[in-house]
Design a protein around this motif. Sequence first.
Motif, mmCIF file in Angstrom:
data_model
loop_
_atom_site.group_PDB
_atom_site.id
_atom_site.type_symbol
_atom_site.label_atom_id
_atom_site.label_comp_id
_atom_site.label_asym_id
_atom_site.label_seq_id
_atom_site.Cartn_x
_atom_site.Cartn_y
_atom_site.Cartn_z
ATOM 1 N N THR A 13 0.818 -1.220 0.000
ATOM 2 C CA THR A 13 0.000 0.000 0.000
ATOM 3 C C THR A 13 0.845 1.261 0.000
ATOM 4 O O THR A 13 0.315 2.364 0.060
ATOM 5 C CB THR A 13 -0.913 0.024 1.238
ATOM 6 O OG1 THR A 13 -0.093 -0.022 2.424
ATOM 7 C CG2 THR A 13 -1.880 -1.150 1.229
ATOM 8 N N ARG A 14 2.155 1.124 -0.091
ATOM 9 C CA ARG A 14 3.033 2.285 0.058
ATOM 10 C C ARG A 14 2.955 3.219 -1.153
ATOM 11 O O ARG A 14 2.866 2.788 -2.303
ATOM 12 C CB ARG A 14 4.473 1.842 0.273
ATOM 13 C CG ARG A 14 5.400 3.008 0.606
ATOM 14 C CD ARG A 14 6.755 2.551 1.040
ATOM 15 N NE ARG A 14 7.612 3.701 1.338
ATOM 16 C CZ ARG A 14 8.891 3.612 1.648
ATOM 17 N NH1 ARG A 14 9.482 2.425 1.735
ATOM 18 N NH2 ARG A 14 9.598 4.708 1.894
ATOM 19 N N VAL A 15 3.022 4.521 -0.858
ATOM 20 C CA VAL A 15 3.055 5.572 -1.867
ATOM 21 C C VAL A 15 4.490 6.084 -1.956
ATOM 22 O O VAL A 15 5.080 6.468 -0.947
ATOM 23 C CB VAL A 15 2.104 6.733 -1.497
ATOM 24 C CG1 VAL A 15 2.083 7.786 -2.597
ATOM 25 C CG2 VAL A 15 0.706 6.213 -1.218
ATOM 26 N N HIS A 16 5.049 6.090 -3.161
ATOM 27 C CA HIS A 16 6.437 6.509 -3.355
ATOM 28 C C HIS A 16 6.559 7.941 -3.877
ATOM 29 O O HIS A 16 7.607 8.326 -4.384
ATOM 30 C CB HIS A 16 7.151 5.553 -4.298
ATOM 31 C CG HIS A 16 7.487 4.234 -3.675
ATOM 32 N ND1 HIS A 16 8.619 4.014 -2.922
ATOM 33 C CD2 HIS A 16 6.801 3.071 -3.659
ATOM 34 C CE1 HIS A 16 8.634 2.772 -2.487
ATOM 35 N NE2 HIS A 16 7.544 2.176 -2.918
ATOM 36 N N GLY A 17 5.502 8.726 -3.742
ATOM 37 C CA GLY A 17 5.564 10.110 -4.205
ATOM 38 C C GLY A 17 4.916 10.265 -5.564
ATOM 39 O O GLY A 17 3.951 9.584 -5.901
ATOM 40 N N GLY A 18 5.473 11.158 -6.364
ATOM 41 C CA GLY A 18 4.920 11.396 -7.692
ATOM 42 C C GLY A 18 5.371 12.734 -8.234
ATOM 43 O O GLY A 18 6.257 13.388 -7.664
ATOM 44 N N GLY A 19 4.774 13.132 -9.342
ATOM 45 C CA GLY A 19 5.140 14.395 -9.967
ATOM 46 C C GLY A 19 4.005 14.899 -10.832
ATOM 47 O O GLY A 19 2.881 14.386 -10.788
ATOM 48 N N TRP A 20 4.314 15.925 -11.638
ATOM 49 C CA TRP A 20 3.299 16.580 -12.472
ATOM 50 C C TRP A 20 3.547 16.270 -13.945
ATOM 51 O O TRP A 20 4.664 16.366 -14.438
ATOM 52 C CB TRP A 20 3.323 18.082 -12.255
ATOM 53 C CG TRP A 20 2.934 18.483 -10.875
ATOM 54 C CD1 TRP A 20 3.747 18.702 -9.798
ATOM 55 C CD2 TRP A 20 1.599 18.682 -10.398
ATOM 56 N NE1 TRP A 20 3.007 19.031 -8.693
ATOM 57 C CE2 TRP A 20 1.681 19.032 -9.026
ATOM 58 C CE3 TRP A 20 0.343 18.604 -10.998
ATOM 59 C CZ2 TRP A 20 0.572 19.294 -8.250
ATOM 60 C CZ3 TRP A 20 -0.784 18.876 -10.228
ATOM 61 C CH2 TRP A 20 -0.669 19.223 -8.873
ATOM 62 N N ILE A 21 2.464 15.908 -14.632
ATOM 63 C CA ILE A 21 2.544 15.621 -16.061
ATOM 64 C C ILE A 21 2.684 16.925 -16.829
ATOM 65 O O ILE A 21 1.983 17.895 -16.553
ATOM 66 C CB ILE A 21 1.287 14.873 -16.518
ATOM 67 C CG1 ILE A 21 1.160 13.541 -15.761
ATOM 68 C CG2 ILE A 21 1.300 14.638 -18.019
ATOM 69 C CD1 ILE A 21 -0.183 12.863 -15.954
ATOM 70 N N HIS A 22 3.596 16.962 -17.773
ATOM 71 C CA HIS A 22 3.746 18.151 -18.611
ATOM 72 C C HIS A 22 3.912 17.744 -20.063
ATOM 73 O O HIS A 22 4.053 16.565 -20.383
ATOM 74 C CB HIS A 22 4.924 19.023 -18.128
ATOM 75 C CG HIS A 22 6.272 18.430 -18.380
ATOM 76 N ND1 HIS A 22 7.093 18.864 -19.410
ATOM 77 C CD2 HIS A 22 6.962 17.441 -17.752
ATOM 78 C CE1 HIS A 22 8.214 18.165 -19.393
ATOM 79 N NE2 HIS A 22 8.176 17.305 -18.403
ATOM 80 N N ARG A 23 3.913 18.717 -20.928
ATOM 81 C CA ARG A 23 4.078 18.427 -22.349
ATOM 82 C C ARG A 23 5.534 18.091 -22.636
ATOM 83 O O ARG A 23 6.445 18.778 -22.193
ATOM 84 C CB ARG A 23 3.653 19.619 -23.206
ATOM 85 C CG ARG A 23 2.170 19.895 -23.165
ATOM 86 C CD ARG A 23 1.808 21.048 -24.097
ATOM 87 N NE ARG A 23 0.368 21.253 -24.135
ATOM 88 C CZ ARG A 23 -0.287 21.984 -23.259
ATOM 89 N NH1 ARG A 23 0.375 22.605 -22.281
ATOM 90 N NH2 ARG A 23 -1.594 22.128 -23.342
ATOM 91 N N GLY A 24 5.750 17.054 -23.388
ATOM 92 C CA GLY A 24 7.106 16.642 -23.718
ATOM 93 C C GLY A 24 7.753 17.534 -24.747
ATOM 94 O O GLY A 24 7.110 18.324 -25.393
#
Length: 379
Positions: free
Chosen positions: A368-379
């Motif tokens: 169940t662990r959450v390892h963080g994340g980030g924001w989707i942007h245009r490549g």
Amino acid sequence: MALDRQPLNSLGFDKAPADTRVVVAMSGGVDSSVVAAELAAQGYDVIGMTLQLYDHGAALAKKGACCAGRDIHDARRVAETMGFPHYVLDYENAFREAVIDEFADSYLAGATPVPCIRCNERVKFRDLLETARDLDADCMATGHYIRRETGAFGPELHRAADPARDQSYFLFSTTAEQLGFLRFPLGGLATKAETRALAARHGLGVADKPDSQDICFVPNGDYAAVIEKLRPGAADPGEIVDTEGRVLGRHEGVIHYTVGQRRGLGIGGLADPLYVVKLDVERRRVVVGPKELLATRRIPVREINWLGDAPFTSRSEWPLAVKVRSTRPPREAIIRPLSDTTAEVELMTPEEGVSPGQACVFYDPDSTRVHGGGWIHRG
């Protein structure tokens, strides 16, 4: 009740509850109210804090939104019922600068922002948390449905016990340092019904209060109306075109559309259904196409908050699961770090409607662990 099964100090401190000061972030809803009431009933030194995030007078006329005038009143009533102090902090200017302005500008740029995440990141878990420290609090508790567990390397973020209530998608940017100070007492509850039962047991007037459904400053989910008010002239008309540039119709402003949208395009009479596949803000064009064009396998992600044990760049690949929208389950993926805060995410199964401005949250596929994340942007 999960809190009742905890040791003497349910928040994990090596001292009696009466010697443990807790600032509770109170929105006026049932969740944070129950947290405050339960901790007060257990003998903790509770201080309730509610943020006024936008115009109080206007808020009084708006139902179903957090931090509105009615909610401030409800939070104060809970504090009076349970006998602990309650304070209202005016964060209107900070909220506008840190959350609302970016929300409007992101929509104008063709993205689909998630302001609730920015509010947690830039207001609640930064400014309010610092206020709690200034009050010599031992920790700050919230009514979020997520779990904080102590692992071999310190506090870890975990999904809530109730998958239907899990709010991990909105809390991925919580830093390891913040986790050391935060507590989420409701994360272990099996259902929302347990929360409401606790509210009734404490005699709280919010026991049957409906959950908030909209972004707090967006009445009835009408994003475009709010953006037009914040950015006059934002709803300039333009063309709806296919991927070859052929004009199929006209629109009354790009801000009325999101990637993946099918309904409300106003271009009926075509043989096959069309979806918004791109927003060309500079040319004021809404680009539509068949559903298969929405499928995305590779996603550029930035502003990454990493909550793993080893440094993010210590490996070339991380086999994890990711969520690209709050309503979707985690899907198998490979995350390839490009720097400490940027990465390319490769989905094992393509996802439809992946939109810049949304969050990409990282999960352990086997726990169940959450390892963080980030924001989707245009490549």
